[in-house]
Scaffold this active site. Structure first.
Site, short mmCIF file in Angstrom:
data_model
loop_
_atom_site.label_atom_id
_atom_site.label_comp_id
_atom_site.label_asym_id
_atom_site.label_seq_id
_atom_site.Cartn_x
_atom_site.Cartn_y
_atom_site.Cartn_z
N GLY A 1 5.93 11.42 3.89
CA GLY A 1 6.01 11.75 5.31
C GLY A 1 6.15 10.48 6.12
O GLY A 1 5.67 9.42 5.72
N GLU B 1 0.82 -1.22 0.00
CA GLU B 1 0.00 0.00 0.00
C GLU B 1 0.85 1.27 0.00
O GLU B 1 0.52 2.26 -0.65
CB GLU B 1 -0.92 -0.02 1.23
CG GLU B 1 -1.81 1.18 1.40
CD GLU B 1 -2.91 1.23 0.36
OE1 GLU B 1 -2.70 1.94 -0.64
OE2 GLU B 1 -3.95 0.57 0.54
N LYS C 1 5.31 4.64 -9.98
CA LYS C 1 4.06 4.40 -9.26
C LYS C 1 2.95 3.98 -10.23
O LYS C 1 2.12 3.13 -9.91
CB LYS C 1 3.65 5.64 -8.48
CG LYS C 1 4.60 5.92 -7.31
CD LYS C 1 4.40 7.31 -6.75
CE LYS C 1 5.33 7.57 -5.57
NZ LYS C 1 5.41 9.01 -5.26
N GLU D 1 15.19 16.61 -3.59
CA GLU D 1 16.54 16.13 -3.35
C GLU D 1 17.54 17.10 -3.99
O GLU D 1 17.17 17.92 -4.83
CB GLU D 1 16.74 14.75 -4.03
CG GLU D 1 15.69 13.73 -3.70
CD GLU D 1 15.89 13.11 -2.33
OE1 GLU D 1 17.04 13.06 -1.88
OE2 GLU D 1 14.90 12.71 -1.71
N VAL E 1 2.54 3.53 -3.31
CA VAL E 1 1.88 4.50 -4.18
C VAL E 1 1.08 5.49 -3.35
O VAL E 1 0.25 5.10 -2.53
CB VAL E 1 0.93 3.80 -5.17
CG1 VAL E 1 0.19 4.82 -6.02
CG2 VAL E 1 1.70 2.84 -6.06
#
Lengths: 328, 163
Positions: free
Chosen positions: A305, A135, A211, A196, A138
């Site tokens: 996050g 899960e 994804k 980045e 993506v």
């Protein structure tokens, strides 16, 4: 349920903290980062490990490595959250193979293995009668896989459209709202920690395309790879282009799109009306599914996050616990 | 195209078969029940899509059914989409780019806005395209995709309308 945790970066720490804090009935019996590891069948003290990691950069002792934990520790489910390698999937793919071969369930946030070796890993899981869940690969916290598997069960998925990269969405939001150039918005994204030092992977649409590969192979059982995605990034967009779109009540967003009937698998910047549900702000992600019965369903949420991604992993763990482990 | 006729009994029903025989696609039927002060007001309008070369056969078909056509209005290009192109648009012959759409006969560039921030910098333009049908619009966008690739331009396409 006993779990082994591989990877103690931002996602791994989030998962460990939530397992500790929420008392979900999970015992961590093995843990490893890139340099060290620890095995304890009686259960590892998460607070202590996280404190040690913070102080020394290591979670255990250097004589125990991830491979040892995966091959030797006593666990029901492996939580594989080591850094992604988009080219080979390793070493995560190897970790997942070992665990599945030991008849252990696997929960991962690692896009590399799922995008590159999905068919192989899925058959290996099936052969061993265990579950492979991903899960978190993506759209971060958005429960897209659960929605597809359960909420939309029985629906035929006709097409999907998604905003799957928060970095690009942040840059485009800033360009549209403040009239910034691409370079200015990228610099801001770096300062905020959203981009980045080398932003290629995000801004050229590679992350969103990976994804999309995962979604397409999951939903339609295809065997596509990154090379099958028609991909255009956002790095050549101009502030003027955003303004021209704005003048017509629209904006520009990086949209991942899949429509197997049209044989269309594409990631590209698109002109989109500002009132469209996929126009979300900042680093948010969004996904619209077009189905035969439910018609359009749009999910919006945080795509990255530490705790947000942990939410997706905990959901997978609880699913496995309820379906397989508790019963046994 | 727009077809207008008198609202006498049976006229509308009689008009439907010839339209379907000619391969027409009815978009709307506007039926004015209240003709207004001018007794000659046209009170049934049929808006339909029809390939260009079928026009004559439709008119003949309608006449054969006894439908009295008051007026035929043509809005040739029904579908409008907007794209944005970024790159060295002038150096790569913008009029050729536009010409490749206009010369199709089924689509044309109907508006163009351009921003050229500085010499040697990439310019951005918003291009509105009109086409006869959805399929023709797809073909026009395919031409633009090919031209953009050839000329190293970045083409930003619109999201499809929801189905």
């Amino acid at each position: 349920m006993k779990v082994a945790l591989i990877g103690l970066g931002s996602v791994g720490r989030g998962v460990a903290e939530m397992i500790d804090k929420k008392h979900l009935g999970f015992t961590i019996t093995g843990i490893a980062d890139s340099k060290s590891g620890m095995i304890d069948a009686a259960g590892i003290d998460i607070g202590k490990v996280l404190a040690a990691k913070k102080a020394t950069g290591r979670c255990g002792t250097t004589d125990i490595r991830a491979d040892d934990v995966i091959a030797r520790a006593d666990y029901d489910t492996l939580i594989e959250v080591s850094p992604t390698n988009a080219l080979t999937g390793e070493p995560a793919s190897g970790y997942i193979r070992t665990a599945l071969s030991r008849k252990k369930h696997v929960v991962t946030s690692n896009k590399g293995p799922v995008a590159l070796q999905y068919q192989e890993l899925r058959s290996l899981a099936a052969k061993n009668g265990v579950s492979l869940r991903y899960e978190a690969t993506v759209a971060g916290a958005i429960p897209i896989m659960h929605t597809l598997e359960h909420g939309l069960a029985g629906n035929e998925i006709l097409a999907l459209y998604g905003v799957l990269n928060g970095t690009c969405n942040f840059i485009l939001t800033r360009m549209a709202d403040e009239g910034l150039t691409y370079d200015q918005a990228l610099m801001e994204a770096r300062e905020m920690g959203y981009a980045e030092a080398d932003p290629t992977y995000d801004v050229q649409g590679i992350d969103a395309a990976i994804k999309l590969v995962i979604l397409v192979n999951t939903i339609w059982g295809k065997k596509i790879t990154l090379a099958d995605i028609d991909r255009t990034g956002i790095d050549l967009l101009t502030a003027e282009a955003l303004r021209l779109a704005e003048e017509e009540g629209s904006t520009i967003r990086l949209i991942a799109e899949a429509s197997p009937k049209k044989n269309l698998f594409r990631v590209s910047p698109r002109i989109i009306e500002k009132t469209h549900p996929l126009v979300v702000e900042g680093t948010l992600n969004a996904l619209t599914l077009e189905t035969d019965m439910a018609k359009q369903i749009t999910l919006i949420g945080r795509g990255a996050g530490s705790i947000e991604t942990a939410s997706a992993i905990i959901g997978d763990l609880l699913f496995i616990r309820d379906r397989y482990v508790q019963r046994a | 195209m727009k077809l207008e006729m008198k609202d006498s009994p049976g006229q509308l029903v009689a008009a439907l078969k010839p339209i379907s025989d000619a391969g027409g696609n009815i978009i709307a039927v506007i039926h004015q029940r209240d003709p207004g002060p001018d007794s000659d007001t046209l009170n049934v309008q049929i808006v339909l899509e029809l390939p260009d070369d079928r026009r004559e056969s439709l008119i003949n078909g309608l006449k054969a059914q006894g439908v009295r056509i008051q007026r035929i209005g043509e809005e040739r290009l029904l579908y409008t989409r907007t794209v944005i192109m970024i790159g060295h648009l002038m150096h790569t012959d913008l009029s050729d780019t536009v010409g490749q759409i206009d010369s199709t006969g089924f689509a044309e560039v109907s508006a163009l806005s351009m921003c050229m921030p500085a010499i040697n910098e990439r310019s951005s333009s918003r291009i509105t395209i009109k086409a006869l049908s959805k399929t023709d619009m797809e073909s026009a966008l395919a031409i633009l995709r090919r031209v953009s690739k050839q000329k190293s331009l970045l083409l930003i396409e619109p999201m499809e309308e929801c189905t």
